[in-house]
Design a protein around this motif. Structure first.
Motif: not given
Length: 447
Positions: A422-430
């Protein structure tokens, strides 16, 4: 009553009992150098201990700071009040003595216990007269650090470090005779806490912290506590990018460049320590390939050396974590900026950094701390722009553990991995709604 009014009132009461109160030490030195000094040290001559304590009691709440040393304070005031001291031998060896207060020892003998001539100055509080038994005023004018007494100076090995940090802070030269004396003093008996205190002063108060290490180098006093710094001497670098010479020269330049950014960063002490240790890896990584020197992955391979050094100097866990993180990442900002890397790449970098803004400023200091044949292009604007994007993304709503539990997920051994996804998606701007769906889908595949 403010500190200066308190000091004068104390001096007046001491004079009424036929004694004299003097400003002493660094306070007098800094006044003569027109530097701000908040620490007021006073030495009272010519009256008994009982008489001094009676005066202090009349001025406020007396505090005893040193039982044997005769050091006092007054509650609410930033003043240290001391009686002159002398030493009495109590065994074999030059360190076997005890110190007792002696109010009638006289100014010259009292001043002779000081470390350096610039610190042996005294100023009569009431008249302003400067008492200078060891030519300290002249040494200030000539910008010289010189020890007072050949016999008493080595009693405290920390004075070697003090000479170096004064040289750095004031940009003074250490006299040849003091360098020679310091060269023969054993520093191994000092505690890491005392070493770190002097190092911290040099790193945080000097405009050119490099002078601290240059001074220790002249004294041959790097080996005991700063062995890795000593090993930087003679480690070659690619001349195309480092015309300044070896890694020692580069590190000294980076220290002085980093000092320019101390007011801009979140953790100045950690920032300056990073400047000192960031290239330790070059000691073990540097190799010559076809006549060109390289130090591939030195920022990673040198971390064990950095850790060993830090644990020798400090017990501060926050400092150690910060410096190891900054050292590991210090090459990446300029590399990513030079390549015009994607927002996703810079987001990943900033997300790994203990302090992204400090990392950006360190990249600037590291780049400025060299002489190069290659035309420089400032990366700061690019990196600050990307940091703003990262900060804006991190301020948006994001998927939390509670969100996942509310969606029906039960925390288990995979929950940490799910949160990381979920954090990876966050820093990807999702955006959050989409990220939650993707995370739930990811979680279902893990079952």
């Amino acid at each position: 009553m403010d500190d200066m009014k308190m000091a004068r009132r104390l001096a007046e009461l001491v004079a009424e009992k036929s004694g004299t109160a003097y400003f002493v030490g660094g306070y007098v030195r800094d006044r003569l150098m027109k530097r701000i000094c908040k620490d007021i040290d006073i030495e009272v001559h010519g009256i008994s201990v009982d008489a001094l304590e009676e005066i202090l009691d009349s001025l406020g709440n007396r505090m005893k700071i040193g039982e044997s040393f005769g050091i006092y304070g007054i509650k609410g005031c930033s003043i240290d009040i001391a009686l002159p001291r002398r030493e009495c031998p109590c065994g074999k060896g030059h360190r076997d003595f005890y110190v007792i207060a002696d109010p009638f020892i006289g100014t010259e003998k009292a001043a002779s216990r000081r470390d350096f001539t610039v610190n042996a100055l005294m100023e009569n509080i009431l008249t302003g007269e400067i008492i200078d038994h060891f030519d300290g005023v002249n040494d200030i004018e000539n910008k010289i650090i010189r020890h007072v007494n050949d016999n008493t100076f080595p009693e405290d090995p920390l004075r070697v470090l003090r000479a170096a940090q004064f040289a750095a802070r004031f940009e003074f030269e250490i006299s040849d005779e003091t360098i020679a004396l310091c060269s023969g003093i054993d520093l191994s008996t000092l505690s890491k806490e005392r070493i770190e205190m002097e190092l911290m002063k040099a790193l945080l108060k000097a405009e050119k912290p490099s002078l601290f290490f240059e001074s220790l180098r002249k004294m041959n006093q790097l080996k005991t506590w700063f062995a890795e710094v000593l090993q930087l001497i003679g480690v070659p670098q690619n001349e195309r990018y480092h015309m300044e010479g070896d890694v020692w020269n580069h590190t000294m330049m980076v220290l002085d460049e980093a000092a320019k950014y101390r007011e801009c960063v979140t953790y100045p002490y950690g920032f300056m320590m990073t400047a000192l240790v960031h290239d330790f890896g070059k000691i073990i990584c540097t190799e010559n390939k076809n006549g060109v020197y390289h130090a591939y992955d030195h920022e990673i391979k040198g971390l064990s050396m950095v850790s060993e050094f830090l644990h020798r100097i400090t017990n501060e866990k926050k400092l150690i974590r910060y410096v190891l993180n900054m050292t590991e990442l210090h090459m990446k900002p300029n590399i990513l900026a030079g390549a015009g890397s994607s927002v996703k790449s810079t987001n990943k970098l900033f997300d790994r950094a203990v302090s992204p803004i400090d990392l950006i400023y360190f990249a600037q200091a590291d780049d400025n701390g060299r002489k190069t044949l290659v035309e420089r292009t400032s990366t700061k604007e690019f990196l600050i722009e990307r940091l703003n994007i990262y900060n804006e993304m991190m301020a948006r709503p994001y998927v939390t553990g509670k969100d996942l539990i509310d969606a029906g997920l039960v925390p288990d051994k995979n929950f940490r991995d799910i949160l990381e996804y979920a954090h990876k998606l966050r820093i990807s701007g999702v955006e959050k709604k989409s990220a939650l769906k993707q995370t739930i889908s990811y979680a279902s595949k893990m079952r």
